[in-house]
Design an enzyme around this catalytic site. Structure first.
Site, short mmCIF file in Angstrom:
data_model
loop_
_atom_site.label_atom_id
_atom_site.label_comp_id
_atom_site.label_asym_id
_atom_site.label_seq_id
_atom_site.Cartn_x
_atom_site.Cartn_y
_atom_site.Cartn_z
N HIS A 26 0.79 -1.22 0.00
CA HIS A 26 0.00 0.00 0.00
C HIS A 26 0.83 1.28 0.00
CE1 HIS A 26 -3.54 2.35 -0.26
NE2 HIS A 26 -2.90 3.18 0.51
N TYR B 247 1.63 5.29 -2.42
CA TYR B 247 2.02 6.68 -2.12
C TYR B 247 3.40 7.01 -2.65
CZ TYR B 247 -2.27 6.46 0.19
OH TYR B 247 -3.60 6.27 0.40
N HIS C 170 -10.11 0.55 -10.95
CA HIS C 170 -9.71 1.53 -9.94
C HIS C 170 -8.26 1.96 -10.09
CE1 HIS C 170 -8.89 3.45 -6.14
NE2 HIS C 170 -7.99 2.54 -5.88
N PHE C 171 -7.34 0.99 -10.11
CA PHE C 171 -5.95 1.45 -10.01
C PHE C 171 -5.40 1.98 -11.34
CE2 PHE C 171 -5.10 -3.26 -10.16
CZ PHE C 171 -4.43 -3.29 -11.37
N HIS C 172 -6.15 1.76 -12.43
CA HIS C 172 -5.71 2.45 -13.65
C HIS C 172 -6.09 3.93 -13.60
CE1 HIS C 172 -4.80 -1.54 -15.25
NE2 HIS C 172 -4.00 -0.90 -16.08
N ARG D 178 -11.01 -10.17 -11.87
CA ARG D 178 -9.87 -9.57 -12.55
C ARG D 178 -8.97 -10.69 -13.06
NH1 ARG D 178 -6.18 -7.30 -7.53
NH2 ARG D 178 -4.82 -6.65 -9.19
N ARG D 179 -8.04 -10.36 -13.94
CA ARG D 179 -6.97 -11.26 -14.34
C ARG D 179 -7.45 -12.63 -14.81
NH1 ARG D 179 -3.35 -10.44 -8.88
NH2 ARG D 179 -2.08 -8.74 -9.60
#
Ligand SMILES: [Cu+2]
Ligand SMILES: [Cu+2]
Lengths: 166, 540
Positions: free
Chosen positions: B215, B219, B366-368, B429-430
């Site tokens: 995580h 950042y 989300h993370f794209h 996913r995946r």
């Protein structure tokens, strides 16, 4: 430190939003015992296939109408391949795997948990709608990952459930 | 050329190469998920390419770009060259060697374990050793910048740390705290096990250590993008930074709160106590604050820019902004996308809602938005300044640079919204394909995956533009002295107010206390369980 008035208002607004989030998570946790699947129980992966409970996966209906479903997650299937459970009753899933990490997800519901070798996954949920559901593995487990699925059938009439009172 | 510009440039080239290869992998995956018949489309190739895309984008591209940025900002802000340049070069060599080892193992099909490499999936030892070397190289980079900062501090005890350096130090502190987790996972668990010294491995312990790293990694990607937003973009927009101390506050909050949050990635795991999950979830919600603050400060800075150019009304300042300058448009578009992605993140971290979306297509949607746009698009946009500054060459193919952020924005909206929706419809996913024995539920996903593939085409077009501009500029741009990249002035200089925000020792100490609070007891409790461990398998 000088902070512009509008920015000050914005900061209080942001704080308020976060407080609302924290309270809603906290309240649902403590008043409704709403917690993620966090069962702590270990099992030797090498013994899952011959285990007294997980070696014979299946559904048990209890006297009060609730059900326990024992599942073996293997490369690449969920055993039993078809699971029948009663509608409107607490259903407890107990899942173990002899090989890799898998995911156990009942598509379009919030039934969703990781299955990790060495650990027993357990969670309880209630299905309010009868019908056929798709169970998929949602954690990559090698070349056949996309072939790993099962079927869940929520029965209106519990007596239709095969393997009941087993 | 300034000698250490060469060092920053070397890092930038590795970043650009990794990005380009990973983009090609991504196109193949987007089309594959839409179930199109492609040559070479096999499960083996698909999972190999998911691994390569994840590792090259999320780890290699980001880390090398951030290293280039760190060198460049430090020298530019201090008006001096870095200390111990040799250590910087050795670190670059070690990190590059590690990258070649790990990507070699992946491309040979010996390490299709995805970029999360959860055991007991077992890769070739070269994969783990290579990844470790990459991290060791980044520690060398951290050391060089910390050393340079300390020397500067000794010579300028009264001066305010330049904001760009303040932000890069925050990045480094977060990175050092985070990599303790993954280094422990690699050195104590993965490497001995993959070499055959140990037979079994505890997957939950490995996941705890991985997400200790995983995580704050987020950042590590985001803070440098914020450094660009705060210290470069207001100037590019033609204005000033709205508030300097609040920017410092944001960086400091990230130092403190980035790490004690990893269990929000293990909400659905067995063997992890619900109380600890709750503690990590609470910490996670707090990190919304610095990003909210950033949104205000940056948008206010843009408004200042518009007003300086004569805007008077409520919204006409928007029209005055330099939308044709990719260094500006990339950030403005990245911020719009990040506004969606940030709220999605808050949903993921609330476990009731997380149960609906955990490990579904929602997650890649989300993370794209976050790393794939807030970070990546910002980095690409800044590259159009950085590459000319480092090489002393004119930007080539400027037209492609102008359209590139818009293509990315369009593509990402299509890709990401459709993936959020198919995720809610239960698509994992995946996965290589989704026949699932002819399931009707799985059929519902087809339109969404089609839209996502169209998004993938836009994104690939955008990535090609970026790669072409980088190659054209770096190899063929006209050589002549380039304009210096200037930092944005704050409206009000920080003076000596809130000096405590510059005291990295204090914030690092608080962060360490929180990391111990979040991880010491859970790990000790965990080690007291009767643990059996799992044998490794390599089914790829
Ligand atoms: Cu699986
Ligand atoms: Cu996270």
């Amino acid at each position: 430190m000088h902070v512009d008035l509008y920015e000050r208002i914005w900061m209080w607004g942001a704080t308020a939003i976060i407080v609302v989030f924290l309270i809603s998570i906290g309240v649902t946790t403590f008043s409704q015992a709403f917690v993620p699947p966090s069962h702590i129980e270990t099992i030797d992966p090498d013994e899952v296939r011959s285990h007294s409970e997980f070696g014979e996966p299946g559904v048990t209906i209890h006297a009060d109408g609730s059900a326990t479903v024992v599942v073996q997650a293997i490369m690449y299937a969920f055993l039993p391949r078809e699971i029948h459970v009663p509608r409107g009753q607490p259903v407890t899933f107990r899942i173990a795997t002899p090989d890799l990490i898998h995911g156990f997800q009942i598509a379009q519901t919030n039934g969703n948990a990781m299955v990790v070798p060495g650990y027993v996954t357990q969670f309880t949920t209630v299905f309010e709608e009868a019908g056929e559901y798709l169970i998929v593995c949602n954690e990559y487990c090698g070349i056949g990952h996309h072939n790993m699925f099962g079927t869940l059938i929520v029965e209106e009439n519990p007596s239709a459930i095969t393997g009941a009172e087993r | 050329m300034i000698p250490s510009h060469r060092l920053a440039l070397a890092n930038l080239w590795v970043a650009v190469s990794a990005f380009t290869i990973a983009s090609a992998m991504a196109l193949m995956q987007a089309l594959s998920r839409a179930d199109l018949d492609l040559p070479f489309r096999t499960p083996k190739m698909y999972y190999l390419s998911v691994t390569a895309h994840g590792v090259l984008m999320a780890i290699v591209f980001t880390t090398f770009f951030i290293m280039a940025l760190g060198y460049f900002f430090t020298e530019r802000a201090f008006h001096r060259s870095i200390e111990q340049r040799t250590v910087g070069w050795i670190s670059f060599g070690v990190a590059t060697l590690g990258t070649l080892m790990a990507s070699g193992a992946i491309l040979l099909g010996k390490a299709s374990v995805l970029y999360t490499f959860y055991p007991p999936l077992k890769a070739h030892p070269l994969f783990y050793i290579g990844a470790t070397l990459l991290i060791v190289g980044s520690w060398g980079w951290s050391w060089v910048l910390i050393r340079t900062y300390l020397v500067w501090k000794r010579e300028n005890p009264e001066s305010r740390t330049p904001l760009a350096v303040h932000g890069m130090l925050a990045t480094i502190i977060v990175w050092l705290l985070a990599t303790v987790g993954v280094a422990a996972e690699a050195l104590l668990l993965l490497i001995p096990w993959s070499l055959g010294f140990t037979e079994k491995i505890d997957p939950i312990l490995a996941r705890m250590l991985f997400w200790w790293f995983g995580h704050p990694l987020v950042y590590f990607w985001l803070i440098p993008a914020y450094v660009i937003w705060y210290t470069i973009t207001p100037k590019v927009a033609g204005g000033k930074l709205f508030s300097d101390p609040l920017a410092r506050l944001v960086f400091v909050m990230f130092i403190v709160l980035s790490t004690p949050v990893g269990f929000h990635h293990q909400l659905m795991d067995p063997g992890v106590d619900a109380t600890w999950k709750l503690f990590h979830v609470f910490n996670t919600q707090l990190i919304i604050f610095p990003s909210m603050l950033t949104a205000f400060t940056i948008i206010a800075s843009f408004e200042v820019a518009g007003r300086l150019k004569g805007a008077r009304g409520w919204f006409d300042w928007l029209e005055k902004l330099p939308w044709g300058d990719p260094a500006f448009s990339s950030v403005a578009l990245a911020m719009m996308i990040f506004a969606i992605g940030g709220w999605g993140g808050a949903i993921n971290a609330a476990y009731g809602m997380n149960a609906m979306v955990h490990n579904t297509a929602w997650v890649q949607g989300h993370f794209h938005l976050t790393v794939g746009t807030a970070t990546a698009l910002t980095f690409m946009g800044f590259s159009y300044r950085l590459m000319p500054a480092l090489t002393g060459r004119d930007l080539e193919l400027g037209l492609l640079a102008i359209i590139q952020p818009y293509l990315w924005f369009m593509g990402m909206l299509l890709f990401s919204i459709s993936n959020h929706l198919t995720g809610l419809q239960g698509m994992p996913r995946r996965i290589y394909q989704f026949q699932y024995g002819g399931s009707e539920i799985a059929q519902q996903w087809l339109p969404g995956t089609g839209i996502s593939a169209v998004g993938g085409l836009f994104l690939f077009g955008s990535a090609l533009c970026f790669a072409a501009v980088m190659l054209g500029t770096g190899l063929a741009g006209t050589k002549r002295p380039q304009k210096e990249i200037d930092f944005a002035e704050p409206i009000e200089p920080p003076g000596h107010k809130a000096m405590i925000l510059d005291n990295m020792k204090v914030w690092t100490a608080i962060a360490i206390v929180l990391v111990i609070a979040a991880y010491a007891l859970p790990i000790i409790q965990h080690l007291q369980l009767e643990r059996f461990g799992a044998r490794g398998l390599s089914p790829f």
